[in-house]
Enzyme design. Structure first.
Site, PDB file in Angstrom:
ATOM      1  N   ASN A 206       0.839  -1.194   0.000  1.00 39.68           N
ATOM      2  CA  ASN A 206       0.000   0.000   0.000  1.00 39.68           C
ATOM      3  C   ASN A 206       0.872   1.242   0.000  1.00 39.68           C
ATOM      4  OD1 ASN A 206       0.117   1.322   2.732  1.00 39.68           O
ATOM      5  ND2 ASN A 206      -0.167  -0.832   3.240  1.00 39.68           N
ATOM      6  N   ASP A 278      -3.057  -7.090   5.485  1.00 35.33           N
ATOM      7  CA  ASP A 278      -3.998  -7.994   6.166  1.00 35.33           C
ATOM      8  C   ASP A 278      -4.054  -9.353   5.479  1.00 35.33           C
ATOM      9  OD1 ASP A 278      -4.729  -6.192   8.134  1.00 35.33           O
ATOM     10  OD2 ASP A 278      -6.215  -5.234   6.846  1.00 35.33           O
ATOM     11  N   LYS A 288       8.268 -16.424 -12.385  1.00 40.01           N
ATOM     12  CA  LYS A 288       7.314 -15.397 -12.830  1.00 40.01           C
ATOM     13  C   LYS A 288       6.094 -16.065 -13.472  1.00 40.01           C
ATOM     14  CE  LYS A 288       6.959 -11.224 -15.540  1.00 40.01           C
ATOM     15  NZ  LYS A 288       7.148 -10.853 -16.925  1.00 40.01           N
ATOM     16  N   PHE A 323      -1.715   2.762  15.191  1.00 38.69           N
ATOM     17  CA  PHE A 323      -2.216   3.751  14.229  1.00 38.69           C
ATOM     18  C   PHE A 323      -3.375   3.110  13.485  1.00 38.69           C
ATOM     19  CE2 PHE A 323       1.814   5.334  15.311  1.00 38.69           C
ATOM     20  CZ  PHE A 323       1.777   6.710  15.105  1.00 38.69           C
ATOM     21  N   LYS A 337     -10.687  -0.477  17.424  1.00 35.95           N
ATOM     22  CA  LYS A 337      -9.338  -1.053  17.261  1.00 35.95           C
ATOM     23  C   LYS A 337      -8.536  -0.930  18.559  1.00 35.95           C
ATOM     24  CE  LYS A 337      -8.990  -0.581  12.283  1.00 35.95           C
ATOM     25  NZ  LYS A 337      -8.522   0.175  11.137  1.00 35.95           N
ATOM     26  N   LYS A 341      -7.341  -4.417  20.170  1.00 33.51           N
ATOM     27  CA  LYS A 341      -5.891  -4.672  20.140  1.00 33.51           C
ATOM     28  C   LYS A 341      -5.227  -4.343  21.477  1.00 33.51           C
ATOM     29  CE  LYS A 341      -5.986  -3.567  15.203  1.00 33.51           C
ATOM     30  NZ  LYS A 341      -5.174  -4.098  14.103  1.00 33.51           N
TER      31      LYS A 341
HETATM   32  N1  CTP Z   1      -1.812  -4.059  12.290  1.00 37.69           N
HETATM   33  C1  CTP Z   1      -1.238  -5.203  12.811  1.00 37.69           C
HETATM   34  N2  CTP Z   1      -1.356  -6.394  12.174  1.00 37.69           N
HETATM   35  C2  CTP Z   1      -2.056  -6.481  11.025  1.00 37.69           C
HETATM   36  C3  CTP Z   1      -2.680  -5.338  10.490  1.00 37.69           C
HETATM   37  C4  CTP Z   1      -2.536  -4.143  11.149  1.00 37.69           C
HETATM   38  O1  CTP Z   1      -0.595  -5.129  13.873  1.00 37.69           O
HETATM   39  N3  CTP Z   1      -2.154  -7.661  10.429  1.00 37.69           N
HETATM   40  C5  CTP Z   1      -1.658  -2.792  13.019  1.00 37.69           C
HETATM   41  C6  CTP Z   1      -1.185  -1.606  12.217  1.00 37.69           C
HETATM   42  O2  CTP Z   1       0.226  -1.497  12.230  1.00 37.69           O
HETATM   43  C7  CTP Z   1      -1.826  -0.434  12.919  1.00 37.69           C
HETATM   44  C8  CTP Z   1      -3.118  -1.016  13.454  1.00 37.69           C
HETATM   45  O3  CTP Z   1      -2.949  -2.427  13.467  1.00 37.69           O
HETATM   46  O4  CTP Z   1      -1.057   0.042  14.005  1.00 37.69           O
HETATM   47  C9  CTP Z   1      -4.350  -0.677  12.649  1.00 37.69           C
HETATM   48  O5  CTP Z   1      -4.127  -0.994  11.291  1.00 37.69           O
HETATM   49  P1  CTP Z   1      -5.254  -0.725  10.194  1.00 37.69           P
HETATM   50  O6  CTP Z   1      -4.698  -1.097   8.860  1.00 37.69           O
HETATM   51  O7  CTP Z   1      -5.838   0.630  10.377  1.00 37.69           O
HETATM   52  O8  CTP Z   1      -6.417  -1.691  10.622  1.00 37.69           O
HETATM   53  P2  CTP Z   1      -6.624  -3.227  10.601  1.00 37.69           P
HETATM   54  O9  CTP Z   1      -6.474  -3.727  11.993  1.00 37.69           O
HETATM   55  O10 CTP Z   1      -5.791  -3.885   9.563  1.00 37.69           O
HETATM   56  O11 CTP Z   1      -8.166  -3.310  10.219  1.00 37.69           O
HETATM   57  P3  CTP Z   1      -8.925  -2.921   8.847  1.00 37.69           P
HETATM   58  O12 CTP Z   1      -7.889  -2.978   7.748  1.00 37.69           O
HETATM   59  O13 CTP Z   1      -9.960  -3.952   8.749  1.00 37.69           O
HETATM   60  O14 CTP Z   1      -9.449  -1.523   9.054  1.00 37.69           O
END
Ligand code: CTP
Length: 392
Positions: A206, A278, A288, A323, A337, A341
Site C-alpha cells: 500500500n 492484512d 514469474k 495507528f 481497534k 488490540k
Molecule cells: N496491524 C497489525 N497487524 C495487522 C494489520 C494491522 O498489527 N495484520 C496494526 C497496524 O500497524 C496499525 C493497526 O494495526 O497500528 C491498525 O491498522 P489498520 O490497517 O488501520 O487496521 P486493521 O487492523 O488492519 O483493520 P482494517 O484494515 O480492517 O481496518
C-alpha cells in the site's frame, strides 16, 4: 521549531567547507533562530563576510582589537555557540584553552553555554591522535560534536572528514534545547508498508511512505531515547533519519513478525506505524507467472493481527501505540481497534483527506481512558513531537 527565537552565534573557521556555512546560516534563519556570525581570518579568505551581511545579519570579522569587548558581548548574546566548520587548528586550540582570536575569545567567555562543533577537514587530519584526544577532552567539558561524513573530500582523499548533512547539524542543535524526557527508554517503531509477493516480481502493498514513523524515530532520539526502527520497504536514502536510529530492514509480513516479536521484548514503548498487509498470497510462485489468455484466480489468506499478538505478551509497564487508517466513522472505528488490540493509544489517520505519502498529517488521538484529542494538519515532524509529548 525548537530553534525559534534562539540566539545562535555561528563561528565560521577556515576549512574549505566554510562555503557550506552559508546554507547552514539560511537554514537556521528559516528555523526562526536569531544569528550573529563571526568569520575567522582564514575563513574570510575562502568566503567574504559580505555574503552574510547581504542577508542583513550581524557579521563580525576576526579582529579582536577593533572592538575590545566584542567577545564578551557576543558570548552573552548566545544561547548556543555553533562552530561550523571547525578546523583542526581551532579544535586543538580550544582544547588547550588558547584564546587568541575573536572566536576562541568568545568561547573562552561562554562558561557553560552549549557549544556544538562541526569538524570538517582532510580524513588524515581528522584521524590524527592529537585531534581525537582533544575532541575527547572537549566532550568532557560539554562540547558537543556532529561527526563528519565519510566520502570524497575536496583534497581528493576518501574518508571521514566531510562537512555533514545540514539536517544532522540542525538536529543536534534542536536536541540541545530539548529536555531528555525519554532518557534510558527504549523506543521501537515500525514504519512503511509490508510487501506480499505473488511471484518474484509482483507484490501487494500500500501507499504508506513511512514518513510518520521516521519523524517519531527522529524525535524520540531528540528526547534521549534509544531508538530502533523496523523499516518496511522505505527508501531510507531519500529521507532524513538521524544516525542514532538503529534501522532493521524488513520486507514482508513474516519477516516483520519475527523481528517485531523479538525486539518488542526489549522495548518500553512501541509505535506501530507500519501499514501491515492484512492478506498474503496462499502460494508464492518461485518463477514469474506467465499470462495464459484467460483470467487468473488467486487465493489470499488472512494474516495474523500483530498488535493482538503483541497484547498477549505485553507487560504492564510497556506502552503500545497503534495507528489506524480510516475513511469513515473514524472515531468509532478507531475506538474499536484500540479495545480489540488492547492499545494504550491509537492515532487515527483520516485517509479520505489525502494524507497518505504526504509530509503533513492530521487526525485524532484516542487514549485507553477514552479521551479523544484532535490534531490539525501540520508537518509530520511537528505532529511527532506532540504525540511523544502526550505519552510523556
Ligand atoms: N496491524 C497489525 N497487524 C495487522 C494489520 C494491522 O498489527 N495484520 C496494526 C497496524 O500497524 C496499525 C493497526 O494495526 O497500528 C491498525 O491498522 P489498520 O490497517 O488501520 O487496521 P486493521 O487492523 O488492519 O483493520 P482494517 O484494515 O480492517 O481496518
Amino acid at each position: 521549531m525548537a530553534l525559534k527565537d534562539k540566539n545562535i552565534l555561528l563561528c565560521v573557521t577556515g576549512s574549505i567547507a566554510c562555503y557550506k556555512s552559508i546554507d547552514l546560516y539560511r537554514r537556521l534563519a528559516r528555523e526562526g533562530a536569531n544569528v550573529k556570525i563571526i568569520v575567522s581570518a582564514s575563513a574570510a579568505k575562502f568566503i567574504s563576510p559580505y555574503i552574510f551581511k547581504s542577508f542583513g545579519e550581524d557579521v563580525f570579522a576576526d579582529d579582536a582589537f577593533k572592538s575590545p569587548l566584542a567577545h564578551i558581548f557576543l558570548s552573552k548574546y548566545a544561547d548556543l555557540i555553533l562552530i561550523a566548520p571547525a578546523t583542526y587548528n581551532t579544535i586543538n586550540k580550544l582544547a588547550c584553552g588558547i584564546a587568541d582570536t575573536l572566536i576562541t575569545l568568545a568561547i573562552s567567555a561562554s562558561r557553560d553555554k552549549p557549544k556544538v562543533m562541526v569538524p570538517a577537514m582532510n580524513p588524515d587530519m581528522f584521524a590524527g591522535k592529537i585531534l581525537k584526544d582533544n575532541i575527547d577532552k572537549l566532550m568532557g567539558h560539554n562540547f558537543r560534536f556532529v561527526s563528519p561524513e565519510t566520502g570524497n573530500t575536496a583534497c581528493g582523499d576518501f574518508g571521514e572528514g566531510k562537512f555533514p548533512d545540514i539536517n544532522d547539524i540542525v538536529f543536534e542543535l534542536e536536541s540541545v534545547f530539548k529536555e531528555k524526557t525519554l532518557k534510558n527508554r527504549r523506543v521501537l517503531i515500525t514504519a512503511g508498508a509490508t510487501r506480499e509477493y505473488l511471484d518474484p516480481v509482483r507484490f501487494i502493498s500500500n501507499a504508506s511512505s513511512g514518513k510518520m514513523g521516521i519523524s517519531l524515530a527522529n524525535e524520540a532520539v531528540n528526547l534521549g531515547a534509544d531508538v530502533s526502527l523496523i523499516a518496511l520497504n522505505i527508501d531510507t536514502s531519500c529521507k532524513y533519519i538521524n544516525k542514532k536510529v538503529k534501522i532493521t530492514d524488513c520486507i514482508g509480513f513474516n519477516d516483520l513478525k519475527e523481528t517485531l516479536m523479538d525486539e518488542f521484548k526489549q522495548c518500553d514503548i512501541l509505535f506501530m506505524a507500519a501499514a501491515v498487509s492484512d492478506y498474503s498470497f496462499k502460494e508464492e510462485s518461485p518463477t514469474k507467472i506467465k499470462k495464459t489468455g484467460k483470467g487468473l484466480n488467486i487465493e489470499l489468506i488472512q494474516n495474523e493481527d500483530l498488535l493482538k499478538a503483541i497484547s498477549r505478551i505485553k507487560e504492564k509497564k510497556q506502552i503500545v501505540f497503534g495507528f489506524a487508517a480510516e475513511t469513515d466513522d473514524i472515531i468509532d472505528n478507531g475506538r474499536k481497534k484500540l479495545v480489540e488490540k488492547s492499545l494504550d493509544y491509537i492515532f487515527i489517520n483520516d485517509v479520505s483527506q489525502d494524507i497518505i505519502g504526504r509530509d503533513e498529517n492530521e487526525g485524532f488521538l484516542i487514549e485507553k481512558t477514552g479521551k479523544v484529542k484532535r490534531f490539525e494538519r501540520e508537518p509530520k515532524a511537528a505532529l511527532a513531537q506532540k504525540l511523544l509529548a502526550e505519552i510523556n
